[in-house]
Design a protein around this motif. Sequence first.
Motif, PDB file in Angstrom:
ATOM      1  N   PRO A 104       0.789  -1.230   0.000  1.00 33.95           N
ATOM      2  CA  PRO A 104       0.000   0.000   0.000  1.00 33.95           C
ATOM      3  C   PRO A 104       0.824   1.284   0.000  1.00 33.95           C
ATOM      4  CG  PRO A 104      -0.100  -1.062   2.147  1.00 33.95           C
ATOM      5  CD  PRO A 104       0.572  -2.021   1.225  1.00 33.95           C
ATOM      6  N   THR A 105       2.067   1.220   0.402  1.00 34.99           N
ATOM      7  CA  THR A 105       2.830   2.476   0.478  1.00 34.99           C
ATOM      8  C   THR A 105       4.040   2.494  -0.444  1.00 34.99           C
ATOM      9  OG1 THR A 105       4.222   1.701   2.276  1.00 34.99           O
ATOM     10  CG2 THR A 105       2.166   2.774   2.901  1.00 34.99           C
ATOM     11  N   ARG A 106       4.022   1.642  -1.450  1.00 29.55           N
ATOM     12  CA  ARG A 106       5.173   1.618  -2.359  1.00 29.55           C
ATOM     13  C   ARG A 106       5.277   2.938  -3.120  1.00 29.55           C
ATOM     14  NH1 ARG A 106       5.909  -3.297  -6.310  1.00 29.55           N
ATOM     15  NH2 ARG A 106       6.831  -4.149  -4.430  1.00 29.55           N
ATOM     16  N   GLY A 107       6.479   3.468  -3.161  1.00 31.49           N
ATOM     17  CA  GLY A 107       6.726   4.681  -3.933  1.00 31.49           C
ATOM     18  C   GLY A 107       6.028   5.911  -3.400  1.00 31.49           C
ATOM     19  N   ILE A 108       5.846   5.959  -2.082  1.00 30.28           N
ATOM     20  CA  ILE A 108       5.109   7.069  -1.483  1.00 30.28           C
ATOM     21  C   ILE A 108       5.992   7.718  -0.427  1.00 30.28           C
ATOM     22  CG2 ILE A 108       3.173   7.572   0.048  1.00 30.28           C
ATOM     23  CD1 ILE A 108       1.604   5.479  -1.400  1.00 30.28           C
ATOM     24  N   ASP A 109       5.913   9.045  -0.310  1.00 23.33           N
ATOM     25  CA  ASP A 109       6.793   9.708   0.649  1.00 23.33           C
ATOM     26  C   ASP A 109       6.313   9.474   2.093  1.00 23.33           C
ATOM     27  OD1 ASP A 109       5.244  12.212   1.692  1.00 23.33           O
ATOM     28  OD2 ASP A 109       4.839  12.078  -0.457  1.00 23.33           O
ATOM     29  N   VAL A 110       7.200   9.769   3.029  1.00 27.09           N
ATOM     30  CA  VAL A 110       6.980   9.383   4.415  1.00 27.09           C
ATOM     31  C   VAL A 110       5.682   9.951   4.994  1.00 27.09           C
ATOM     32  CG1 VAL A 110       7.994   9.396   6.728  1.00 27.09           C
ATOM     33  CG2 VAL A 110       9.463   9.288   4.719  1.00 27.09           C
ATOM     34  N   GLY A 111       5.416  11.217   4.715  1.00 27.73           N
ATOM     35  CA  GLY A 111       4.219  11.845   5.275  1.00 27.73           C
ATOM     36  C   GLY A 111       2.952  11.141   4.826  1.00 27.73           C
ATOM     37  N   ALA A 112       2.891  10.866   3.525  1.00 28.50           N
ATOM     38  CA  ALA A 112       1.708  10.203   2.978  1.00 28.50           C
ATOM     39  C   ALA A 112       1.581   8.791   3.523  1.00 28.50           C
ATOM     40  CB  ALA A 112       1.771  10.179   1.456  1.00 28.50           C
ATOM     41  N   ILE A 126      -1.637   7.022   5.297  1.00 24.31           N
ATOM     42  CA  ILE A 126      -2.256   5.779   4.824  1.00 24.31           C
ATOM     43  C   ILE A 126      -2.338   4.765   5.963  1.00 24.31           C
ATOM     44  CG2 ILE A 126      -1.847   3.779   3.313  1.00 24.31           C
ATOM     45  CD1 ILE A 126      -1.050   5.859   1.161  1.00 24.31           C
ATOM     46  N   TYR A 127      -1.294   4.732   6.813  1.00 27.31           N
ATOM     47  CA  TYR A 127      -1.360   3.839   7.978  1.00 27.31           C
ATOM     48  C   TYR A 127      -2.552   4.214   8.855  1.00 27.31           C
ATOM     49  CZ  TYR A 127       3.431   2.560   6.758  1.00 27.31           C
ATOM     50  OH  TYR A 127       4.540   2.123   6.092  1.00 27.31           O
ATOM     51  N   GLN A 128      -2.748   5.516   9.027  1.00 30.73           N
ATOM     52  CA  GLN A 128      -3.856   5.984   9.869  1.00 30.73           C
ATOM     53  C   GLN A 128      -5.194   5.534   9.272  1.00 30.73           C
ATOM     54  OE1 GLN A 128      -3.394   7.803  12.938  1.00 30.73           O
ATOM     55  NE2 GLN A 128      -5.454   6.918  13.000  1.00 30.73           N
ATOM     56  N   ILE A 129      -5.315   5.637   7.960  1.00 20.51           N
ATOM     57  CA  ILE A 129      -6.553   5.196   7.304  1.00 20.51           C
ATOM     58  C   ILE A 129      -6.772   3.708   7.558  1.00 20.51           C
ATOM     59  CG2 ILE A 129      -7.692   4.862   5.060  1.00 20.51           C
ATOM     60  CD1 ILE A 129      -5.967   7.330   4.115  1.00 20.51           C
TER      61      ILE A 129
END
Lengths: 498, 331
Positions: A425-433, A437-440
């Motif tokens: 779910p977080t591939r190629g995504i910056d740390v903030g985003a 996504i973890y929160q979601i």
Amino acid sequence: MAEYRLEMKGICKSFPGVKALDHVNLNLRPGTVHALMGENGAGKSTLMKCLFGIYKMDEGEVYLDGRKLDVANPDDALRKGLAMVHQELQPIPARSIAENMFCGRYPTKGIMVDAKRMNEEAAKWLKEVKLDFDPRTKLGELSISQMQSVEIAKAVSMNARVVILDEPTSSLTDNEVEALFKIIEDLKSRGVSLVYISHKMSEIKRIADDITIMRDGTYVGTWPAAEMSMDDIIAKMVGRELTALFPPKDNKPGEVLMEINNFSSIYPRSFQNVSFKLRRGEILGFGGLVGAQRTELMEAIFGIRNITSGEVIKDGRKLRIKRPADAINRGIGLITEDRRGTGILGCLSIADNVSIASLRKYVQGGVKLNHKQIEDLVQDNVKKLSIKTPSSKTKIQSLSGGNQQKVIISRWLANNPDVLIMDEPTRGIDVGAKYEIYQIMLDLAKQGKGIIMISSEMAELIGMSDRILVMCNGKITGEITEKDEMTQENIMQYATQF
Amino acid sequence: MTKRANIKDILINNGIIILMVVMAIYVSITEPTFRSPNNLINILINMAPRVIIALGVSGCLITKGTDLSAGRMVGLSACIAGTLLQRADYSGKVYPNLGEMNIILVLLICIAVCAVFGLINGLVISYLNVPPFIGTLGMQLIVYGICLVYTNATPLGGYIPQYTSIATGTLIPGFRPTNYLIIIAFIIGLFMYFLYNHTCHGKYMYAIGGNENAAEVSGVNVKRTKVIIYTLAAGMYAIAGYLLGAKAGGASVNLGLSYELDAIAACTIGGVSVNGGIGKISSVVIGVAVFELLKSCLQFLGVDTNAQYIAQGVVIVTAIALDIRKYVAKK
């Protein structure tokens, strides 16, 4: 004679935002097999691509037999004595073995290809690798291992002094592996140096003379294979601090929501006899190396891939899932790993991308779509997931990776599934985003949904999962339920149980 | 700086349309009859069946397909209508014993027959995975063959006046802009606009063109959507063929020859992307308008009819090159 056949010194390579290789060394002694090891994304492939001129290295030098080497491209590398047998072979199946071997350097007679000489030469080299085939046979008629042998024969015919084998046994049977090892022994005896990239510990222990380990793009060290135990290797591969940040985990797994029984792919080399359970409010992590068939398993559950056996039981009922639409109607969602390939509808707007999987809910009077309701849905999601976009009419391809991912998540939230499968779910995504996504994910779990998360990032797997299943070679090889047992070492251990 | 680049991009991307407008202005100055209301209405009437065909093809193009059988289906429809709507006293009547048929009923027959072939197109493309280019190329020959067998390759004529008056009649008596052909094309345009923008089918169509795999994963029934698109397209060709027959007052197997290429070219000129996922109803109409303007301008400039094909070919290739350019530049 130089001490090393091939020396790679202080290789550095950066991509925008990432340091992929940071002063990596690789030294091959003549006539040895050198295992190159590291986790997914440790930089093994990048290092090899630098060696073959596919990437241009930022810093560092390469010496072949003591002479400085500059490689412009893979073709040039082959001429200079470096050959690579790829993980994914790229042959031309409709042409003959000989033509594949001599592609780009056909022996000629005037302007004509000298087919007779080409076939004779090919036959000679095929004999060298103990492959009993007429060189005029179409390459497509050969098995993968035989194609591999052809590649090796090609390398030998080019008088290669260094041969790189990238996951050569990943699609071979035991007998074929034995045949390959014989060829490797034979190459060694001629003084050829081999780089062997593999995760299979048993093979490494058997054939490797030296081991170089990489981690996160850095060089960890080189050791004689005989001095390293499996545990040593794993410890050195994963030995890093986990620094990623995760929101506090306050979800509570409840009763069983979905059961997967006996899933087997139509391909014997893919997942076989996989069973597991998913609870309400649970984030179930799936760990494993690339090629462990986790993605294939999830796509099969979702109706994208074919199975010979397997049932999905949800809310006590057996589901019939033939197509993704069936899975969606039964309350299952899938966020695929390949965002570009199977996720975004690039040239369409954010509104279209969010609503596509739930359009039927917004039909009025049998045909007409209620654009106002759709717009409300989109605005709601844009706000809830803080998607950064000028408007809902913006084309999704102009957003950043993280925002694209949030749009895809919105697509599934709009459908309100009970089970959400998230593949990387977080591939190629910056740390903030990532954090968002973890929160979601946690919010969804708290609402009682079941989440399956495939991740190749150890930190994410350990930080987010309530339970971790580890797959290797199409089978579930381990289950970790206790938080304090969720360590990189344990996961790696299970992930390499071939 | 970026603004200037934008203007340059707009100029290049719409190069063909701008060129046509400039040409039309030039011709209307040098040849005043070109801008006479009569001629402009003639252009509109000529456009009407072309727009209907292009609207049919547009769905195929948006889903990254194509339909090469369009022109032949237009011909088949015109021939079916021709055989069923002949005057009782016409000497060459194909069915001498056939009474006078209702023109609406015949239209529905034409639509039904073509829709069957369109359905086959869709099924072959969706379920047998035959590339649209090849599948519809085969259908082009099949339909042509059927048309030849059905008419025995004899030209048709002697239509009942109700049929031919569709092309000449007007909704408001004496007011030519309300010519039935224009009105019908307009209604079909509205219908397609609604379909493309306000229904699930339309959204699914764009999604498939945007990314077929992603659409499938999102639960879109890709196969069914494609079957509907090709069937509907065939229905459009049938209507167009029926109208063209009325307009010409006769039909032969060669009616509609290569109309599919004109339609595809018109769509592309107007901005329907051959890369799929992009294309509006207005794009299709503009594309057809540009194409018909080109033909009319060339006529007024006195260009030899045979040589006009050369100009049309150049325009088609240029239009597609400009279209592709938008996507290549983005990489």
